[in-house]
Design an enzyme around this catalytic site. Structure first.
Site, mmCIF file in Angstrom:
data_model
loop_
_atom_site.group_PDB
_atom_site.id
_atom_site.type_symbol
_atom_site.label_atom_id
_atom_site.label_comp_id
_atom_site.label_asym_id
_atom_site.label_seq_id
_atom_site.Cartn_x
_atom_site.Cartn_y
_atom_site.Cartn_z
ATOM 1 N N ASP A 117 3.480 6.107 1.292
ATOM 2 C CA ASP A 117 4.550 5.724 2.232
ATOM 3 C C ASP A 117 5.600 6.831 2.296
ATOM 4 O OD1 ASP A 117 3.058 3.467 2.160
ATOM 5 O OD2 ASP A 117 4.609 2.136 1.393
ATOM 6 N N THR A 192 -10.285 9.273 2.744
ATOM 7 C CA THR A 192 -9.687 7.953 2.525
ATOM 8 C C THR A 192 -9.685 7.226 3.875
ATOM 9 O OG1 THR A 192 -7.361 8.332 3.101
ATOM 10 C CG2 THR A 192 -8.097 9.146 0.956
ATOM 11 N N GLU A 195 -7.093 8.794 6.073
ATOM 12 C CA GLU A 195 -7.507 10.139 6.461
ATOM 13 C C GLU A 195 -8.477 10.080 7.643
ATOM 14 O OE1 GLU A 195 -8.985 12.265 3.115
ATOM 15 O OE2 GLU A 195 -9.267 14.136 4.206
HETATM 16 N N1 SAH Z 1 -4.540 5.501 -0.152
HETATM 17 C C1 SAH Z 1 -5.003 4.686 0.973
HETATM 18 C C2 SAH Z 1 -3.872 3.796 1.534
HETATM 19 C C3 SAH Z 1 -2.670 4.536 2.040
HETATM 20 S S1 SAH Z 1 -1.360 3.449 2.596
HETATM 21 C C4 SAH Z 1 -5.582 5.598 2.036
HETATM 22 O O1 SAH Z 1 -5.348 6.802 1.996
HETATM 23 O O2 SAH Z 1 -6.286 5.096 2.905
HETATM 24 C C5 SAH Z 1 -0.311 3.428 1.182
HETATM 25 C C6 SAH Z 1 -0.684 2.314 0.209
HETATM 26 O O3 SAH Z 1 0.099 2.476 -0.955
HETATM 27 C C7 SAH Z 1 -0.389 0.922 0.740
HETATM 28 O O4 SAH Z 1 -1.494 0.084 0.501
HETATM 29 C C8 SAH Z 1 0.829 0.466 -0.067
HETATM 30 O O5 SAH Z 1 0.865 -0.919 -0.275
HETATM 31 C C9 SAH Z 1 0.624 1.231 -1.365
HETATM 32 N N2 SAH Z 1 1.884 1.545 -2.063
HETATM 33 C C10 SAH Z 1 2.948 2.177 -1.521
HETATM 34 N N3 SAH Z 1 3.940 2.324 -2.416
HETATM 35 C C11 SAH Z 1 3.472 1.774 -3.568
HETATM 36 C C12 SAH Z 1 4.042 1.613 -4.853
HETATM 37 N N4 SAH Z 1 5.276 2.031 -5.113
HETATM 38 N N5 SAH Z 1 3.303 0.998 -5.817
HETATM 39 C C13 SAH Z 1 2.055 0.566 -5.529
HETATM 40 N N6 SAH Z 1 1.460 0.687 -4.324
HETATM 41 C C14 SAH Z 1 2.161 1.277 -3.348
#
Ligand code: SAH
Length: 212
Positions: A117, A192, A195
């Site tokens: 995020d 991912t 991605e």
């Molecule tokens: N890594 C995956 C998802 C990316 S979206 C991909 O590349 O497809 C980012 C994900 O991180 C979301 O599912 C969100 O819920 C999780 N996330 C974000 N901040 C987080 C935190 N502080 N602790 C745990 N999970 C988190």
């Protein structure tokens, strides 16, 4: 990540053998949990788990832990793991801020951060998973030569992350603004979910590998 409140997801997660529930007993006990002394690689913010399931399948000699804060998303990873039953993959439903409460000093060899995020507001910078605050947490749980591998299509977040890395005094082992145009870094690349989506839209993917 679009959030839907999937009914019963907490109950399903609570009953899953692939999710570690007694987190306070985790630090220093991961070899026992996996039943071997293989290196441990983790992904923080794993989403639906596509990336980690693929890695765990490819590399049976490495143990993987996927961390995700939202039950509704984690549920998807559990469903896939139910089909695959990979012995080298476990999940934790938790907020990454508390990472030091589940891993002991130098217990982890590698941390993956994929499409984290962005937290675009300055006052939220500390919440970015590549901030100095988070690097300090990673520093404790990573082995001496342990590394962090980070991918994003967000240029602002990537530039912020490069700076935070420098301020924290970590070594920059490799980096690119265009992963899919970089033959060397692309070789071992596992896509991912995000991605695939952003590549299809034509966004360049940025990546760094840093080491404490
Ligand atoms: N890594 C995956 C998802 C990316 S979206 C991909 O590349 O497809 C980012 C994900 O991180 C979301 O599912 C969100 O819920 C999780 N996330 C974000 N901040 C987080 C935190 N502080 N602790 C745990 N999970 C988190």
């Amino acid at each position: 990540m679009r959030l839907r409140n999937i009914k019963g997801s907490r109950e399903i997660i609570g009953a899953s053998d692939y999710v570690i529930h007694d987190m306070e007993h985790c630090p220093g006990r991961w070899q026992e949990i996996f039943g071997n002394a293989n290196p441990i690689h983790i992904e923080i913010g794993m989403g639906k788990g596509k990336f980690l399931l693929e890695l765990a399948k490819r590399n049976p000699g490495i143990n993987y832990v996927g961390i995700e804060k939202y039950s509704s998303v984690l549920l998807r990873a559990i469903e896939k793991q139910r089909e695959e039953e990979l012995p080298n993959l476990y999940f934790l439903r938790m907020e990454a801020e508390h990472i030091n409460q589940v891993f002991a000093r130098e217990e982890v060899q590698r941390i993956y951060l994929n499409f984290s995020d962005p937290w675009p507001k300055d006052r939220h910078a500390k919440r970015r998973l590549t901030s100095r605050e988070f690097l300090a947490r990673y520093q404790e749980i990573l082995e001496k030569n342990g590394s962090v591998e980070f991918k994003t299509d967000n240029r602002e977040l990537f530039d912020f992350s490069l700076e935070a890395r420098e301020e924290a005094g970590w070594k920059l082992l490799a980096w690119t603004y265009d992963l899919h145009g970089d033959e060397e870094l692309l070789k071992e690349n596992v896509m991912t979910e995000y991605e695939e989506r952003f590549c299809a839209q034509g966004n360049p993917i940025h990546k760094y590998i840093i080491c404490r």
